[in-house]
Scaffold this motif. Structure first.
Motif, PDB file in Angstrom:
ATOM      1  N   VAL A   9      85.978  27.194   7.669  1.00  0.00           N
ATOM      2  CA  VAL A   9      85.706  27.560   9.063  1.00  0.00           C
ATOM      3  C   VAL A   9      86.317  26.485   9.948  1.00  0.00           C
ATOM      4  O   VAL A   9      85.840  25.356   9.997  1.00  0.00           O
ATOM      5  CB  VAL A   9      84.182  27.672   9.317  1.00  0.00           C
ATOM      6  CG1 VAL A   9      83.919  28.077  10.768  1.00  0.00           C
ATOM      7  CG2 VAL A   9      83.550  28.662   8.350  1.00  0.00           C
ATOM      8  N   GLY A  10      87.421  26.828  10.633  1.00  0.00           N
ATOM      9  CA  GLY A  10      88.082  25.879  11.526  1.00  0.00           C
ATOM     10  C   GLY A  10      89.411  25.400  10.986  1.00  0.00           C
ATOM     11  O   GLY A  10      89.470  24.799   9.920  1.00  0.00           O
ATOM     12  N   GLY A  11      90.464  25.692  11.742  1.00  0.00           N
ATOM     13  CA  GLY A  11      91.814  25.280  11.337  1.00  0.00           C
ATOM     14  C   GLY A  11      92.282  24.072  12.122  1.00  0.00           C
ATOM     15  O   GLY A  11      93.340  24.089  12.734  1.00  0.00           O
ATOM     16  N   ALA A  13      92.608  19.565  11.903  1.00  0.00           N
ATOM     17  CA  ALA A  13      93.194  18.638  10.942  1.00  0.00           C
ATOM     18  C   ALA A  13      92.421  18.678   9.615  1.00  0.00           C
ATOM     19  O   ALA A  13      93.026  18.802   8.539  1.00  0.00           O
ATOM     20  CB  ALA A  13      93.175  17.228  11.523  1.00  0.00           C
ATOM     21  N   LYS A  41      94.254  21.111  18.613  1.00  0.00           N
ATOM     22  CA  LYS A  41      93.934  19.733  19.014  1.00  0.00           C
ATOM     23  C   LYS A  41      94.973  18.737  18.507  1.00  0.00           C
ATOM     24  O   LYS A  41      95.289  17.767  19.182  1.00  0.00           O
ATOM     25  CB  LYS A  41      92.535  19.340  18.522  1.00  0.00           C
ATOM     26  CG  LYS A  41      92.106  17.985  19.045  1.00  0.00           C
ATOM     27  CD  LYS A  41      90.684  17.637  18.683  1.00  0.00           C
ATOM     28  CE  LYS A  41      89.696  18.318  19.584  1.00  0.00           C
ATOM     29  NZ  LYS A  41      88.301  18.001  19.239  1.00  0.00           N
ATOM     30  N   GLY A  46      97.419  11.459  20.234  1.00  0.00           N
ATOM     31  CA  GLY A  46      98.371  10.367  20.454  1.00  0.00           C
ATOM     32  C   GLY A  46      99.306  10.642  21.616  1.00  0.00           C
ATOM     33  O   GLY A  46     100.501  10.358  21.506  1.00  0.00           O
ATOM     34  N   ASN A  51      99.050  10.012  16.507  1.00  0.00           N
ATOM     35  CA  ASN A  51      98.786   8.757  15.799  1.00  0.00           C
ATOM     36  C   ASN A  51      97.946   9.136  14.574  1.00  0.00           C
ATOM     37  O   ASN A  51      96.730   9.116  14.621  1.00  0.00           O
ATOM     38  CB  ASN A  51      98.039   7.842  16.786  1.00  0.00           C
ATOM     39  CG  ASN A  51      97.588   6.542  16.198  1.00  0.00           C
ATOM     40  OD1 ASN A  51      96.730   5.885  16.769  1.00  0.00           O
ATOM     41  ND2 ASN A  51      98.138   6.169  15.063  1.00  0.00           N
ATOM     42  N   GLN A 131      86.281  34.036  15.201  1.00  0.00           N
ATOM     43  CA  GLN A 131      85.196  33.077  15.428  1.00  0.00           C
ATOM     44  C   GLN A 131      84.025  33.386  14.516  1.00  0.00           C
ATOM     45  O   GLN A 131      83.407  34.463  14.619  1.00  0.00           O
ATOM     46  CB  GLN A 131      84.740  33.118  16.885  1.00  0.00           C
ATOM     47  CG  GLN A 131      83.427  32.377  17.059  1.00  0.00           C
ATOM     48  CD  GLN A 131      83.229  31.776  18.400  1.00  0.00           C
ATOM     49  OE1 GLN A 131      83.972  32.056  19.330  1.00  0.00           O
ATOM     50  NE2 GLN A 131      82.224  30.943  18.531  1.00  0.00           N
ATOM     51  N   MET A 166      86.659  17.623  23.947  1.00  0.00           N
ATOM     52  CA  MET A 166      87.727  18.480  24.453  1.00  0.00           C
ATOM     53  C   MET A 166      87.547  19.928  24.023  1.00  0.00           C
ATOM     54  O   MET A 166      88.327  20.466  23.228  1.00  0.00           O
ATOM     55  CB  MET A 166      89.094  17.955  24.003  1.00  0.00           C
ATOM     56  CG  MET A 166      90.116  18.131  25.070  1.00  0.00           C
ATOM     57  SD  MET A 166      91.736  17.690  24.457  1.00  0.00           S
ATOM     58  CE  MET A 166      92.523  17.454  26.025  1.00  0.00           C
ATOM     59  N   ASN A 174      79.859  24.580  18.628  1.00  0.00           N
ATOM     60  CA  ASN A 174      79.186  25.730  17.987  1.00  0.00           C
ATOM     61  C   ASN A 174      79.025  25.510  16.478  1.00  0.00           C
ATOM     62  O   ASN A 174      78.150  26.099  15.842  1.00  0.00           O
ATOM     63  CB  ASN A 174      79.912  27.044  18.319  1.00  0.00           C
ATOM     64  CG  ASN A 174      81.112  27.278  17.434  1.00  0.00           C
ATOM     65  OD1 ASN A 174      81.004  27.867  16.372  1.00  0.00           O
ATOM     66  ND2 ASN A 174      82.281  26.773  17.843  1.00  0.00           N
ATOM     67  N   ALA A 350      86.649  13.526  26.478  1.00  0.00           N
ATOM     68  CA  ALA A 350      86.390  12.653  25.322  1.00  0.00           C
ATOM     69  C   ALA A 350      87.364  12.957  24.188  1.00  0.00           C
ATOM     70  O   ALA A 350      87.810  14.088  24.015  1.00  0.00           O
ATOM     71  CB  ALA A 350      84.960  12.864  24.835  1.00  0.00           C
ATOM     72  N   GLN A 351      87.690  11.919  23.412  1.00  0.00           N
ATOM     73  CA  GLN A 351      88.600  12.129  22.278  1.00  0.00           C
ATOM     74  C   GLN A 351      87.855  12.323  20.967  1.00  0.00           C
ATOM     75  O   GLN A 351      88.447  12.744  19.989  1.00  0.00           O
ATOM     76  CB  GLN A 351      89.551  10.938  22.147  1.00  0.00           C
ATOM     77  CG  GLN A 351      90.557  10.890  23.281  1.00  0.00           C
ATOM     78  CD  GLN A 351      91.732   9.997  22.978  1.00  0.00           C
ATOM     79  OE1 GLN A 351      91.886   9.481  21.888  1.00  0.00           O
ATOM     80  NE2 GLN A 351      92.584   9.813  23.958  1.00  0.00           N
ATOM     81  N   PHE A 391      92.192   6.366  13.527  1.00  0.00           N
ATOM     82  CA  PHE A 391      91.042   6.334  12.617  1.00  0.00           C
ATOM     83  C   PHE A 391      90.380   7.711  12.465  1.00  0.00           C
ATOM     84  O   PHE A 391      89.935   8.073  11.380  1.00  0.00           O
ATOM     85  CB  PHE A 391      90.004   5.312  13.092  1.00  0.00           C
ATOM     86  CG  PHE A 391      90.529   3.898  13.075  1.00  0.00           C
ATOM     87  CD1 PHE A 391      90.393   3.116  11.945  1.00  0.00           C
ATOM     88  CD2 PHE A 391      91.189   3.362  14.169  1.00  0.00           C
ATOM     89  CE1 PHE A 391      90.895   1.817  11.909  1.00  0.00           C
ATOM     90  CE2 PHE A 391      91.698   2.077  14.150  1.00  0.00           C
ATOM     91  CZ  PHE A 391      91.546   1.305  13.018  1.00  0.00           C
ATOM     92  N   ASN A 392      90.328   8.466  13.546  1.00  0.00           N
ATOM     93  CA  ASN A 392      89.612   9.751  13.467  1.00  0.00           C
ATOM     94  C   ASN A 392      90.402  10.791  12.696  1.00  0.00           C
ATOM     95  O   ASN A 392      89.824  11.569  11.923  1.00  0.00           O
ATOM     96  CB  ASN A 392      89.218  10.203  14.875  1.00  0.00           C
ATOM     97  CG  ASN A 392      88.115   9.310  15.416  1.00  0.00           C
ATOM     98  OD1 ASN A 392      87.038   9.227  14.829  1.00  0.00           O
ATOM     99  ND2 ASN A 392      88.413   8.579  16.479  1.00  0.00           N
ATOM    100  N   LEU A 393      91.716  10.785  12.876  1.00  0.00           N
ATOM    101  CA  LEU A 393      92.501  11.720  12.057  1.00  0.00           C
ATOM    102  C   LEU A 393      92.447  11.306  10.586  1.00  0.00           C
ATOM    103  O   LEU A 393      92.371  12.165   9.702  1.00  0.00           O
ATOM    104  CB  LEU A 393      93.942  11.802  12.557  1.00  0.00           C
ATOM    105  CG  LEU A 393      94.128  12.720  13.775  1.00  0.00           C
ATOM    106  CD1 LEU A 393      95.546  12.639  14.323  1.00  0.00           C
ATOM    107  CD2 LEU A 393      93.784  14.183  13.434  1.00  0.00           C
TER     108      LEU A 393
END
Ligand SMILES: Cc1cc2nc3c(=O)[nH]c(=O)nc-3n(C[C@H](O)[C@H](O)[C@H](O)COP(=O)(O)OP(=O)(O)OC[C@H]3O[C@@H](n4cnc5c(N)ncnc54)[C@H](O)[C@@H]3O)c2cc1C
Length: 409
Positions: A9-11, A13, A41, A46, A51, A131, A166, A174, A350-351, A391-393
């Protein structure tokens, strides 16, 4: 035995990485994505350059209520493995300041392109405009229903629906509701890596002014966090990498109703040294006004604001008329400008999401739910967030890889 059916569920990263990892283990894999395209997203990361990791990223770099949770995922997919994965897909990489890794092409779209190519090449089915509104565990596997009324069956489900940062990219929180309906607890999310709103009526006047300096987060007299770099004023307050880096702790203070203020250092020197510099400058100012005597030292648009903050009302007076007390106030502000923080700019800018699905309910080795067998989590939906800089990716790739590999078994 027939191939295991894995639905993601969710495409984003994490979902794309999970899909490739599960498919490479031989599972039949489907991504259900609510947007008309996957990876929205990723394209904005970056500043459009993506990044995609950081050579200094390891499991200790993350915030999580359950410290050490990320270690097992990093043991499976660490930074060199991520770089190698993308090199194999065609992404030549380069390392920039503070260990940030970018594609040589400087295009986030190239990272998405090679992921799409690989998904297609290895036979992952991608269904967009889907969805997911319900995930129902059955005696064997799950049924998933979508807003359009379709139903899908899966042996395992990977929930990679992102957080709340974002929301225009599709991750609007959700996924947390889906997790809660499956019996999971969600640690209250709040915006991380976000601009700060400051008290003051002058920000419109200095919108767009940039300087290289230090931003320090204070709670009363206690220093909480500090970072240095490009700082930019907006009509609401401040942004720039050092602000994003300290914003998580600022958000936490505000949520706990604790005092939060920002100390900006425009000139990295002691107040005494700054005062001596100003004294010498004013002595040479001749017939210049106080205001004009600062031109060339301080950004012109900042001068009237700083003078007002220092309580210097008539700045058109001759420079020689500036009293010692006034000069000391000014040198104080140039080296230590305190501004109360009133809030953050919120989810739209927000990122990353701080908080999320409680990792205490998830097996760190496999990212499988301890509550629902066959349910896995990956990416920002979990209560894990990192600093700005790739770091988040990296967490999305590490967790996606682990969840994908185990969901396929
Ligand atoms: C402006 C910006 C810049 C950033 N830059 C960087 C950077 O340079 N480096 C870095 O490391 N990190 C960066 N990040 C953070 C990083 O992009 C995220 O942490 C990461 O993309 C999270 O991946 P994810 O797959 O967990 O979630 P997402 O990328 O948010 O993907 C979740 C997907 O799930 C879909 N979805 C949600 N609900 C449903 C549903 N019910 N059914 C079907 N689909 C659903 C969404 O549409 C979305 O496509 C940035 C973030 C932003 C906002």
């Amino acid at each position: 035995m027939a191939n295991k059916q894995v639905i993601i569920v969710g495409g984003g990263a994490a979902g794309m990485m999970a899909a490739i990892a599960a498919r490479r283990q031989g599972a039949a894999v489907t991504i259900l994505e609510r947007n008309p395209r996957i990876g929205k997203k990723l394209l904005v990361t970056g500043n459009g350059r993506c990044n995609f990791t950081n050579i200094y990223a390891d499991s200790a770099c993350y915030y999580c209520q359950n410290p050490g949770f990320a270690a097992a995922a990093f043991a499976r997919q660490d930074v060199p493995a991520t770089i190698a994965f993308f090199e194999e897909l065609g992404i030549a990489h380069k390392v920039e300041d503070l260990g940030k890794v970018f594609p040589m092409s400087d295009q986030a779209s190239s990272v998405l392109d090679v992921l799409l190519y690989e998904l297609n090449q290895c036979g992952v089915l991608v269904i967009c405009d889907a969805q997911v509104t319900g995930i129902t565990p059955k005696r064997q596997g799950f049924t998933l229903s979508t807003a359009a009324g379709s139903q899908y069956f899966a042996d395992s489900v990977i929930l990679a629906a992102g957080g709340k940062a974002m929301p225009s990219t599709g991750s609007d929180g959700n996924g947390f509701a889906l997790a809660e309906r499956l019996g999971h607890s969600v640690i209250e999310p709040f915006p991380g890596l976000v601009q700060l709103k400051l008290e003051g009526s002058f920000f419109k006047q200095i919108e767009g002014v940039k300087f290289v300096g230090t931003a320090e987060l204070l709670s009363g007299r206690q220093s909480i966090a500090k970072d240095k770099g490009d700082i930019l004023f907006g009509n609401y307050g401040v942004s720039g990498p050092p602000i994003l880096q300290i914003s998580r702790q600022a958000g936490q203070l505000l949520r706990n109703n604790q005092p939060a203020s920002l100390k900006l250092t425009l000139f990295d020197m002691s107040q005494e040294a700054m005062d001596a510099l100003l004294a010498a400058r004013l002595a040479q100012a001749g017939a210049k006004t106080i205001e004009f005597s600062l031109v060339g030292l301080v950004n012109k648009r900042l001068i009237p604001v700083l003078l007002k903050q220092a309580g210097i009302s008539d700045s058109r007076r001759p420079a020689a008329e500036l009293s010692r007390r006034e000069r000391e106030k000014l040198s104080g502000i140039l080296t230590d400008w305190r501004l109360p923080i009133t809030g953050t700019k919120g989810w739209t800018s927000a990122q990353v999401t701080a908080g999320g699905v409680d990792t205490a309910e998830i097996n760190p080795e496999t990212l499988e739910s301890r509550r629902v067998k066959g349910l896995y989590f990956a990416g920002e939906i979990l209560d894990i967030d990192g600093q700005c800089g790739g770091f988040n990716l990296q967490w999305a790739w590490s967790s996606g890889c682990v969840a994908g590999q185990h969901a396929a078994l």
